[in-house]
Design a protein around this motif. Structure first.
Motif, PDB file in Angstrom:
ATOM      1  N   UNK A 126     -26.140   3.062  10.376  1.00 10.71           N
ATOM      2  CA  UNK A 126     -26.636   3.634   9.055  1.00 10.71           C
ATOM      3  C   UNK A 126     -28.403   3.840   9.774  1.00 10.71           C
ATOM      4  N   UNK A 127     -28.671   5.119   9.521  1.00 12.66           N
ATOM      5  CA  UNK A 127     -30.158   5.558  10.130  1.00 12.66           C
ATOM      6  C   UNK A 127     -31.054   5.006   9.505  1.00 12.66           C
ATOM      7  N   UNK A 128     -31.101   4.755   8.062  1.00 11.45           N
ATOM      8  CA  UNK A 128     -31.833   4.419   7.066  1.00 11.45           C
ATOM      9  C   UNK A 128     -32.580   2.880   7.272  1.00 11.45           C
ATOM     10  N   UNK A 129     -31.553   2.105   7.879  1.00 17.03           N
ATOM     11  CA  UNK A 129     -32.169   0.662   7.879  1.00 17.03           C
ATOM     12  C   UNK A 129     -32.425   0.365   9.341  1.00 17.03           C
ATOM     13  N   UNK A 130     -32.893  -0.790   9.418  1.00 14.79           N
ATOM     14  CA  UNK A 130     -33.288  -1.192  10.974  1.00 14.79           C
ATOM     15  C   UNK A 130     -32.014  -1.751  11.703  1.00 14.79           C
ATOM     16  N   UNK A 131     -32.218  -1.708  13.175  1.00 17.20           N
ATOM     17  CA  UNK A 131     -31.176  -2.009  14.070  1.00 17.20           C
ATOM     18  C   UNK A 131     -30.598  -3.430  13.636  1.00 17.20           C
ATOM     19  N   UNK A 132     -31.299  -4.346  13.243  1.00 13.28           N
ATOM     20  CA  UNK A 132     -31.225  -5.694  12.887  1.00 13.28           C
ATOM     21  C   UNK A 132     -30.252  -5.771  11.755  1.00 13.28           C
ATOM     22  N   UNK A 133     -30.742  -4.944  10.683  1.00  6.50           N
ATOM     23  CA  UNK A 133     -29.992  -4.984   9.461  1.00  6.50           C
ATOM     24  C   UNK A 133     -28.662  -4.341   9.627  1.00  6.50           C
ATOM     25  N   UNK A 134     -28.588  -3.324  10.465  1.00  7.97           N
ATOM     26  CA  UNK A 134     -27.176  -2.791  10.976  1.00  7.97           C
ATOM     27  C   UNK A 134     -26.125  -3.765  11.452  1.00  7.97           C
ATOM     28  N   UNK A 135     -27.023  -4.652  12.403  1.00  2.00           N
ATOM     29  CA  UNK A 135     -25.915  -5.750  12.970  1.00  2.00           C
ATOM     30  C   UNK A 135     -25.703  -6.816  11.883  1.00  2.00           C
ATOM     31  N   UNK A 136     -26.742  -7.467  11.030  1.00  7.94           N
ATOM     32  CA  UNK A 136     -26.243  -8.098  10.062  1.00  7.94           C
ATOM     33  C   UNK A 136     -25.131  -7.793   9.015  1.00  7.94           C
ATOM     34  N   UNK A 137     -25.176  -6.331   8.816  1.00 10.54           N
ATOM     35  CA  UNK A 137     -24.360  -5.759   7.800  1.00 10.54           C
ATOM     36  C   UNK A 137     -22.895  -5.988   8.476  1.00 10.54           C
ATOM     37  N   UNK A 138     -22.798  -5.612   9.488  1.00 16.73           N
ATOM     38  CA  UNK A 138     -21.520  -5.719  10.433  1.00 16.73           C
ATOM     39  C   UNK A 138     -21.163  -6.959  10.467  1.00 16.73           C
ATOM     40  N   UNK A 139     -22.044  -8.199  10.600  1.00 12.76           N
ATOM     41  CA  UNK A 139     -21.687  -9.685  10.456  1.00 12.76           C
ATOM     42  C   UNK A 139     -21.052  -9.954   9.144  1.00 12.76           C
ATOM     43  N   UNK A 140     -21.577  -9.346   8.126  1.00 10.49           N
ATOM     44  CA  UNK A 140     -21.005  -9.906   6.726  1.00 10.49           C
ATOM     45  C   UNK A 140     -19.633  -9.040   6.494  1.00 10.49           C
ATOM     46  N   UNK A 141     -19.618  -7.812   7.204  1.00 12.65           N
ATOM     47  CA  UNK A 141     -17.983  -7.329   7.210  1.00 12.65           C
ATOM     48  C   UNK A 141     -17.239  -8.068   7.773  1.00 12.65           C
ATOM     49  N   UNK A 142     -17.669  -8.720   8.712  1.00  8.53           N
ATOM     50  CA  UNK A 142     -16.582  -9.650   9.496  1.00  8.53           C
ATOM     51  C   UNK A 142     -16.408 -11.112   8.844  1.00  8.53           C
ATOM     52  N   UNK A 143     -17.160 -11.326   7.804  1.00  8.60           N
ATOM     53  CA  UNK A 143     -17.118 -12.573   6.948  1.00  8.60           C
ATOM     54  C   UNK A 143     -17.761 -13.732   7.975  1.00  8.60           C
ATOM     55  N   UNK A 144     -18.820 -13.393   8.766  1.00  8.74           N
ATOM     56  CA  UNK A 144     -19.411 -14.481   9.570  1.00  8.74           C
ATOM     57  C   UNK A 144     -20.268 -15.431   8.560  1.00  8.74           C
ATOM     58  N   UNK A 145     -20.318 -16.663   8.817  1.00  9.55           N
ATOM     59  CA  UNK A 145     -21.434 -17.333   7.994  1.00  9.55           C
ATOM     60  C   UNK A 145     -22.696 -16.785   8.423  1.00  9.55           C
ATOM     61  N   UNK A 146     -23.781 -16.969   7.624  1.00  7.87           N
ATOM     62  CA  UNK A 146     -25.066 -16.409   7.699  1.00  7.87           C
ATOM     63  C   UNK A 146     -25.666 -16.988   9.146  1.00  7.87           C
TER      64      UNK A 146
END
Length: 338
Positions: free
Chosen positions: A94-114
């Motif tokens: 997603x080009x509109x958010x930061x690299x870190x936010x892209x990674x955290x979004x993917x972690x949420x999709x994998x249902x990883x604990x925060x």
């Protein structure tokens, strides 16, 4: 020792897929051992992306027995999805958010604990040399950085098998080589990589095994060296500075093709050390020494052209030479597939 279907990272038997009246995959068989790079080559429209989409559960096959990570695609697709990662031709970033936010979004999709998601994010951003750009919008990243971020996102959840569908398309040579290093590191860590590419050097450098897909069928399969041996045309070229030496050499190497203008001989050869030594021994017996020597062995470009009728690269047209080469290697290619 024979590897069973259950022990393979990916196996496909009789894979078929059609869209309307067009057959895209026509009885494809594949066997990919774990911890290896398997490269699927083929011209545009050959069915490479369709194969990836089916094996990664994005598209359903019309027929075939398919197993990925030990799971049957037809009966247990959820288990397959949990074991794989996919990076396609077009970035999922997603080009509109930061690299870190892209990674955290993917972690949420994998249902990883925060906490685990943040740890994964920090580790992967550092591994892919993106820590300094982590807080910047991805739209500001270079093509190489976006590709690295895309692959980093794929690795969230530690997949055992990764499908890379033309991952270096559009990258400059330096970024492409950086991506190769990353792929090698992944495989060294036990990950299996299923790679599609139109860059033949990429397959030559990375793949443990290569399959050539053309018209929906596997037309040859083997290591890079095995495939290169399918194509005729290897030779040793010898150049001589004097006419007398040239004539003595021509007498000793009667199977060579003469070029009287350049005082050179071309001798058919498979490129082995033994064949080269035999040619040099015959020259020694004749009391003559070559002033220049080059050895040419067919490369994957030659293989690709011979088997598909297309030159390597994003586009290509059939040529009469390639058609002749296809006939010349067809029998050998059939044996390689078997």
């Amino acid at each position: 020792m024979t590897t069973t279907t259950d022990e393979l990272a990916i196996s496909a038997t009789g894979l078929r897929k059609s869209y309307g009246g067009t057959t895209v995959l026509d009885g494809v068989d594949l066997r990919v051992p774990p911890g290896t790079v398997f490269s699927l080559l083929g011209p545009n429209g050959a069915g490479k992306t369709t194969a990836v989409q089916i094996l990664s559960t994005l598209v359903t096959a019309d027929a075939g027995t398919l197993r990925v990570a030990g799971h049957d695609l037809a009966t247990d697709p959820h288990a397959v999805r949990a074991a794989i990662g996919v990076t396609g031709q077009f970035s999922a970033v997603d080009h509109m958010i930061t690299g870190e936010e892209n990674m955290l979004l993917m972690a949420d999709l994998h249902h990883l604990p925060r906490d685990e998601g943040r740890r994964f994010t920090a580790e992967l951003l550092a591994r892919f040399e993106l820590t300094g750009a982590a807080g910047k919008p991805a739209v500001t990243y270079s093509g190489g950085m976006r590709r690295r971020l895309d692959l980093a996102m794929t690795l969230v959840g530690s997949p055992r098998i990764i499908f890379l569908d033309e991952p270096t398309t559009g990258l400059d040579p330096r970024s492409r080589h950086n991506m190769w290093d990353i792929i090698r590191e992944l495989v060294a860590g036990g990950v299996t990589v299923f790679l599609t590419t139109q860059y033949l050097e990429e397959a030559d450098r990375l793949a443990d095994r290569i399959a050539v897909l053309n018209g929906g069928r596997i037309v040859a399969q083997g290591t890079a060296e095995e495939l290169k041996r399918l194509v005729p045309g290897g030779h040793i070229r010898l150049r001589f500075d004097g006419a007398a030496a040239y004539e003595r050499a021509a007498g000793a190497l009667r199977d060579g093709t003469r070029d009287d203008e350049s005082l050179s001989l071309t001798v058919p050869s498979g490129g082995s050390q033994r064949e080269l030594r035999a040619v040099l021994d015959r020259l020694d017996t004749a009391g003559v020494e070559a002033d220049g020597l080059t050895v040419h062995t067919p490369d994957l470009d030659d293989v690709f052209l011979a088997l598909t009728g297309h030159p390597a690269g994003p586009t290509g047209t059939t040529t009469s030479a390639s058609a002749s080469a296809s006939v010349a290697v067809s029998a050998a290619a059939e044996e390689t597939v078997r």
